[in-house]
Design a protein around this motif. Structure first.
Motif, PDB file in Angstrom:
ATOM      1  N   GLY A 104     -12.979  68.603  14.194  1.00 31.35           N
ATOM      2  CA  GLY A 104     -11.756  67.801  14.352  1.00 31.35           C
ATOM      3  C   GLY A 104     -11.985  66.298  14.340  1.00 31.35           C
ATOM      4  O   GLY A 104     -11.038  65.518  14.458  1.00 31.35           O
ATOM      5  N   SER A 105     -13.235  65.892  14.173  1.00 32.15           N
ATOM      6  CA  SER A 105     -13.513  64.440  14.193  1.00 32.15           C
ATOM      7  C   SER A 105     -13.087  63.761  12.893  1.00 32.15           C
ATOM      8  O   SER A 105     -12.930  62.534  12.855  1.00 32.15           O
ATOM      9  CB  SER A 105     -15.004  64.182  14.462  1.00 32.15           C
ATOM     10  N   GLY A 106     -12.933  64.532  11.843  1.00 28.57           N
ATOM     11  CA  GLY A 106     -12.477  63.954  10.565  1.00 28.57           C
ATOM     12  C   GLY A 106     -13.501  64.030   9.444  1.00 28.57           C
ATOM     13  O   GLY A 106     -13.333  63.385   8.411  1.00 28.57           O
ATOM     14  N   LYS A 107     -14.532  64.841   9.614  1.00 34.90           N
ATOM     15  CA  LYS A 107     -15.608  64.930   8.597  1.00 34.90           C
ATOM     16  C   LYS A 107     -15.062  65.305   7.221  1.00 34.90           C
ATOM     17  O   LYS A 107     -15.336  64.625   6.226  1.00 34.90           O
ATOM     18  CB  LYS A 107     -16.675  65.964   9.026  1.00 34.90           C
ATOM     19  N   SER A 108     -14.303  66.404   7.181  1.00 37.84           N
ATOM     20  CA  SER A 108     -13.810  66.894   5.874  1.00 37.84           C
ATOM     21  C   SER A 108     -12.863  65.881   5.243  1.00 37.84           C
ATOM     22  O   SER A 108     -12.914  65.642   4.025  1.00 37.84           O
ATOM     23  CB  SER A 108     -13.083  68.233   6.042  1.00 37.84           C
ATOM     24  N   THR A 109     -12.020  65.283   6.074  1.00 33.10           N
ATOM     25  CA  THR A 109     -11.045  64.307   5.556  1.00 33.10           C
ATOM     26  C   THR A 109     -11.763  63.093   4.988  1.00 33.10           C
ATOM     27  O   THR A 109     -11.432  62.626   3.887  1.00 33.10           O
ATOM     28  CB  THR A 109     -10.099  63.873   6.702  1.00 33.10           C
ATOM     29  N   ARG A 129      -6.179  66.758  18.532  1.00 36.15           N
ATOM     30  CA  ARG A 129      -5.822  67.052  17.129  1.00 36.15           C
ATOM     31  C   ARG A 129      -5.789  68.562  16.893  1.00 36.15           C
ATOM     32  O   ARG A 129      -4.834  69.070  16.306  1.00 36.15           O
ATOM     33  CB  ARG A 129      -6.866  66.430  16.188  1.00 36.15           C
ATOM     34  N   GLN A 140     -13.844  56.040  16.365  1.00 34.88           N
ATOM     35  CA  GLN A 140     -12.405  56.190  16.585  1.00 34.88           C
ATOM     36  C   GLN A 140     -12.187  56.194  18.093  1.00 34.88           C
ATOM     37  O   GLN A 140     -12.697  57.073  18.773  1.00 34.88           O
ATOM     38  CB  GLN A 140     -11.958  57.537  15.993  1.00 34.88           C
ATOM     39  N   CYS A 152      -6.831  53.400  15.617  1.00 35.25           N
ATOM     40  CA  CYS A 152      -7.008  54.397  14.559  1.00 35.25           C
ATOM     41  C   CYS A 152      -7.348  53.768  13.204  1.00 35.25           C
ATOM     42  O   CYS A 152      -6.527  53.066  12.623  1.00 35.25           O
ATOM     43  CB  CYS A 152      -5.716  55.195  14.449  1.00 35.25           C
ATOM     44  N   THR A 153      -8.582  54.000  12.754  1.00 38.95           N
ATOM     45  CA  THR A 153      -8.959  53.560  11.410  1.00 38.95           C
ATOM     46  C   THR A 153      -8.630  54.701  10.456  1.00 38.95           C
ATOM     47  O   THR A 153      -8.961  55.855  10.735  1.00 38.95           O
ATOM     48  CB  THR A 153     -10.471  53.255  11.343  1.00 38.95           C
TER      49      THR A 153
HETATM   50  N1  LIG Z   1      -9.345  58.684  10.565  1.00 36.67           N
HETATM   51  C1  LIG Z   1      -8.446  59.556  10.990  1.00 36.67           C
HETATM   52  N2  LIG Z   1      -7.399  59.145  11.708  1.00 36.67           N
HETATM   53  C2  LIG Z   1      -6.495  60.011  12.147  1.00 36.67           C
HETATM   54  N3  LIG Z   1      -6.538  61.336  11.930  1.00 36.67           N
HETATM   55  C3  LIG Z   1      -7.560  61.803  11.230  1.00 36.67           C
HETATM   56  C4  LIG Z   1      -8.573  60.952  10.733  1.00 36.67           C
HETATM   57  N4  LIG Z   1      -9.468  61.711  10.088  1.00 36.67           N
HETATM   58  C5  LIG Z   1      -9.037  62.971  10.183  1.00 36.67           C
HETATM   59  N5  LIG Z   1      -7.891  63.040  10.856  1.00 36.67           N
HETATM   60  C6  LIG Z   1      -7.135  64.254  11.173  1.00 36.67           C
HETATM   61  O1  LIG Z   1      -7.909  64.976  12.108  1.00 36.67           O
HETATM   62  C7  LIG Z   1      -7.833  66.354  11.850  1.00 36.67           C
HETATM   63  C8  LIG Z   1      -9.229  66.909  11.691  1.00 36.67           C
HETATM   64  O2  LIG Z   1      -9.803  66.374  10.526  1.00 36.67           O
HETATM   65  P1  LIG Z   1     -10.894  67.183   9.715  1.00 36.67           P
HETATM   66  O3  LIG Z   1     -11.250  66.338   8.537  1.00 36.67           O
HETATM   67  O4  LIG Z   1     -10.439  68.566   9.448  1.00 36.67           O
HETATM   68  O5  LIG Z   1     -12.086  67.194  10.766  1.00 36.67           O
HETATM   69  P2  LIG Z   1     -13.437  68.035  10.748  1.00 36.67           P
HETATM   70  O6  LIG Z   1     -13.783  68.335   9.327  1.00 36.67           O
HETATM   71  O7  LIG Z   1     -14.438  67.144  11.401  1.00 36.67           O
HETATM   72  O8  LIG Z   1     -13.157  69.251  11.546  1.00 36.67           O
HETATM   73  C9  LIG Z   1      -6.971  66.521  10.615  1.00 36.67           C
HETATM   74  O9  LIG Z   1      -5.684  66.887  11.041  1.00 36.67           O
HETATM   75  C10 LIG Z   1      -6.950  65.167   9.984  1.00 36.67           C
HETATM   76  O10 LIG Z   1      -5.777  64.893   9.310  1.00 36.67           O
END
Ligand SMILES: Nc1ncnc2c1ncn2[C@@H]1O[C@H](COP(=O)(O)OP(=O)(O)O)[C@@H](O)[C@H]1O
Ligand SMILES: Nc1ncnc2c1ncn2[C@@H]1O[C@H](COP(=O)(O)OS(=O)(=O)O)[C@@H](OP(=O)(O)O)[C@H]1O
Length: 307
Positions: free
Chosen positions: A140-145, A244, A280, A285-286
């Motif tokens: 949930g930290s945003g790795k995939s995104t 999240r 973050q 929020c970046t």
């Molecule tokens: N920089 C960011 N700011 C706000 N929300 C984010 C950010 N990066 C990711 N998210 C959100 O956080 C959630 C988890 O992101 P995700 O990429 O699935 O994380 P991970 O791969 O680490 O589990 C998603 O709902 C995504 O939209």
């Protein structure tokens, strides 16, 4: 000797142009002596069979065409000024390399096989440097995104990337692995090895894995040439990740329905020294694309976006 022009052979390979029928020539007449230090007698047979492959009649390269034939074939090798050029050329021609037989793990009597086209040649072609961008952080930290934002932005700059996402790889290559510590280690080891291959292919490989243990990340770093493993810590507090909870996994973990969930009842070791930290904090929020740009600046500054 009579020679007759033949039409371009069916394979229409560039190297078959300007070729005439006739007896097989000696290697010397094809200009092979230009390759210093290579056993011409040995080449004679292997190169002739290369030239003749797929033909019913023997063919001869024209005197003036032969030089370009050989130049084309060896261009990637001869263009180099390295001292190992001749060894590499000889190895390429013999189909063998010059290293010893070895035993690695459970694999015995194996020999490394080199190819004359190497990482630097592919990098030249792609106008970039192969490397691994290793994203690590809690679920949930945003790795995939961030991995996707990075890939999209680099793609738009004409750079070749590939994302190895932990979740995705666990659908195939690593579907035999659980979330026990030793399986997580094996997951990371395998992905590290795959990432190394991508980097060797000249690709900017982006991995997106929790990779909770420092020693496993360090082992992946050790697989790559110095500088080519770029560790990026997505530093987002557990409370934010949990809030999240896009897949509802934290909720299940808190309810005890998932055992050994990272950050809840399984450890996460933050990197002690990594190349980039993307932080973050609370409401500060970046955006994922701004985070991706931070990584791209690093790549630019360190020469990874040029050959
Ligand atoms: N920089 C960011 N700011 C706000 N929300 C984010 C950010 N990066 C990711 N998210 C959100 O956080 C959630 C988890 O992101 P995700 O990429 O699935 O994380 P991970 O791969 O680490 O589990 C998603 O709902 C995504 O939209
Ligand atoms: N027990 C447990 N702990 C942590 N994560 C779990 C677990 N079970 C399933 N998941 C889901 O698997 C994703 C993490 O897989 P990884 O291959 O990146 O994990 S690891 O590096 O081997 O630790 C992770 O995806 P991300 O949220 O993308 O990180 C989770 O969705």
């Amino acid at each position: 000797m009579t020679t007759a022009k033949v039409p371009l052979p069916p394979c229409s390979s560039r190297i078959f142009r300007n070729i005439e029928c006739g007896p097989s020539p000696a290697a010397e007449t094809l200009g092979f002596r230009r390759l210093r230090g290579i056993n011409v007698a040995g080449l004679n047979r292997s190169l002739r069979s290369f030239v003749l492959r797929g033909r019913s009649k023997p063919i001869k390269a024209k005197e003036n065409a032969s030089a370009s034939l050989i130049d084309d074939w060896f261009k990637p090798i001869m263009a180099k000024e390295d001292s190992d050029t001749e060894d590499r050329a000889a190895a390429a021609l013999s189909g063998k390399n010059l290293t010893q037989m070895s035993n690695v793990g459970n694999s015995t009597n194996i020999m490394w096989h080199d190819c004359p086209i190497q990482k630097r040649d592919r990098q030249q072609l792609l106008q970039q440097k192969g490397c691994v961008i290793w994203l690590t952080g809690l679920s949930g930290s945003g790795k995939s995104t961030i991995a996707c934002a990075l890939s999209r932005s680099l793609h738009s700059k004409g750079k070749l990337t590939y994302v190895l996402d932990g979740d995705n790889i666990r659908h195939g290559l690593n579907c035999d692995l659980s979330f026990r510590a030793e399986d997580r280690s094996e997951n990371i080891r395998r992905i590290g090895e795959v990432a190394k291959l991508f980097a060797d292919a000249g690709v900017i490989c982006i991995t997106s894995l929790i990779s909770p243990y420092q020693k496993d990340r360090d082992a992946c770093r050790a697989l790559l040439p110095k500088g080519d493993f770029i560790e990026v810590f997505i530093d987002v507090p557990l409370s934010v990740c949990e809030a999240r909870d896009p897949k509802g996994l934290y909720k299940l973990a808190r309810a005890g329905k998932i055992k050994g969930f990272t950050g809840i009842d399984d450890p996460y070791e933050p990197p002690c020294s990594c190349e980039i930290v993307l932080q973050q904090k609370g409401s500060d929020c970046t955006s994922p694309s701004d985070m991706a740009e931070i990584v791209i600046s690093y790549l630019e500054e360190n020469g990874y976006l040029r050959a």
